[in-house]
Design an enzyme around this catalytic site. Sequence first.
Site, PDB file in Angstrom:
ATOM      1  N   ASP A 104      53.455  41.122  39.480  1.00  0.00           N
ATOM      2  CA  ASP A 104      52.334  40.525  39.564  1.00  0.00           C
ATOM      3  C   ASP A 104      52.705  38.880  39.739  1.00  0.00           C
ATOM      4  OD1 ASP A 104      49.371  40.210  37.909  1.00  0.00           O
ATOM      5  OD2 ASP A 104      50.479  38.753  37.113  1.00  0.00           O
ATOM      6  N   ARG A 105      52.427  38.025  38.802  1.00  0.00           N
ATOM      7  CA  ARG A 105      52.890  36.689  39.207  1.00  0.00           C
ATOM      8  C   ARG A 105      54.454  36.558  39.465  1.00  0.00           C
ATOM      9  NH1 ARG A 105      48.395  33.927  40.548  1.00  0.00           N
ATOM     10  NH2 ARG A 105      49.583  31.649  40.328  1.00  0.00           N
ATOM     11  N   HIS A 149      39.533  35.400  36.790  1.00  0.00           N
ATOM     12  CA  HIS A 149      40.360  34.800  35.832  1.00  0.00           C
ATOM     13  C   HIS A 149      41.306  33.833  36.533  1.00  0.00           C
ATOM     14  CE1 HIS A 149      42.842  38.027  37.546  1.00  0.00           C
ATOM     15  NE2 HIS A 149      44.019  37.429  37.402  1.00  0.00           N
ATOM     16  N   TRP A 150      41.563  33.972  37.987  1.00  0.00           N
ATOM     17  CA  TRP A 150      42.144  33.060  38.904  1.00  0.00           C
ATOM     18  C   TRP A 150      41.763  31.571  38.780  1.00  0.00           C
ATOM     19  CZ3 TRP A 150      44.975  33.801  44.248  1.00  0.00           C
ATOM     20  CH2 TRP A 150      45.906  34.785  43.859  1.00  0.00           C
ATOM     21  N   TYR A 205      48.810  29.346  37.286  1.00  0.00           N
ATOM     22  CA  TYR A 205      47.718  29.613  38.237  1.00  0.00           C
ATOM     23  C   TYR A 205      47.286  28.359  39.021  1.00  0.00           C
ATOM     24  CZ  TYR A 205      47.014  34.528  36.863  1.00  0.00           C
ATOM     25  OH  TYR A 205      47.406  35.900  36.512  1.00  0.00           O
ATOM     26  N   HIS A 267      48.087  48.831  36.151  1.00  0.00           N
ATOM     27  CA  HIS A 267      48.545  47.479  36.685  1.00  0.00           C
ATOM     28  C   HIS A 267      49.986  47.441  35.981  1.00  0.00           C
ATOM     29  CE1 HIS A 267      48.901  43.640  38.179  1.00  0.00           C
ATOM     30  NE2 HIS A 267      48.993  43.226  37.189  1.00  0.00           N
TER      31      HIS A 267
END
Length: 287
Positions: A104-105, A149-150, A205, A267
């Site tokens: 993910d991030r 959500h970004w 983000y 995920h």
Amino acid sequence: MFEGFRLEHVDLGDVTLRVRHGGSGWPVVLLHGHPRTHTTWHRVARRLVGRCTTVVPDLRGYGGSSLPPDEARHRQSSKRAMAQDVVQLMERLGHHRFAVVGHDRGSLVAFRTAMDHPGQVSHLVVMDGLPVVEHLERIDADFAQAWWHWWFLGQTDKPAERVICADPQSWYRTPPPQVMGEGNHDDLWAALRDPDVVHGMCEDYRAGLHADREDEEADRAEGRQVQCPAMLLESARDDLDIHGDPAAIWQPWLARPVKHRVIDSGHHQAEEAPEQVADALLRFIDL
């Protein structure tokens, strides 16, 4: 959760990282995503530690790691800054060349580490992630709705922190402790109730929409590519393919053909399918 691992808080100058590390053999660093902490890896780490030195930190601003004061373009939370943390941490632990794995991030941090520090990174593994610019250049109604959500977390005019900190349990939904593992669940929720961590996650983000995008655009303009072997692990029940084949999207960023494996999970691969993830990592790094 981490039997045989040592827990430390390592001062790197502008940040202090919380990290667990243990085992022996080729070094591998595991980087979590949003909103997790390093404990998301507990089921994978115990499967790796018998065959490799396994290093599992909290990213800056997440979990028990600190975050410097905010900077212009949110540079203090850029993936370039986080990648520098990874290299400094590994050097402090005595590892000058290592494999980097990110989810993910954390996949963005792993990618940036391999891009900026080719002499240190032997293998790159990205899990459920694409370069930020590849998402932003493909924005459409479907992406905006699914990945909203970004934009919420990236807001500064109406900061998301106020909403999240007012009622964290309404914002974050997690599996029950018996699914995540009790220690992992408790560690995550301690972080999610910490306003400093919530701010750090939002800044991650915000950096993605500003500093990280700029860095990736510069990479592409200069023709820079990741030089080491690279593998993409894609969750079978997630939407990384929202823009099409994610392996095809990754390929121009990589000097070598990307290996691509689908993991039978949602995920959070490390929590839901740790055997498959550990097997894929060990086979790819050839341990």
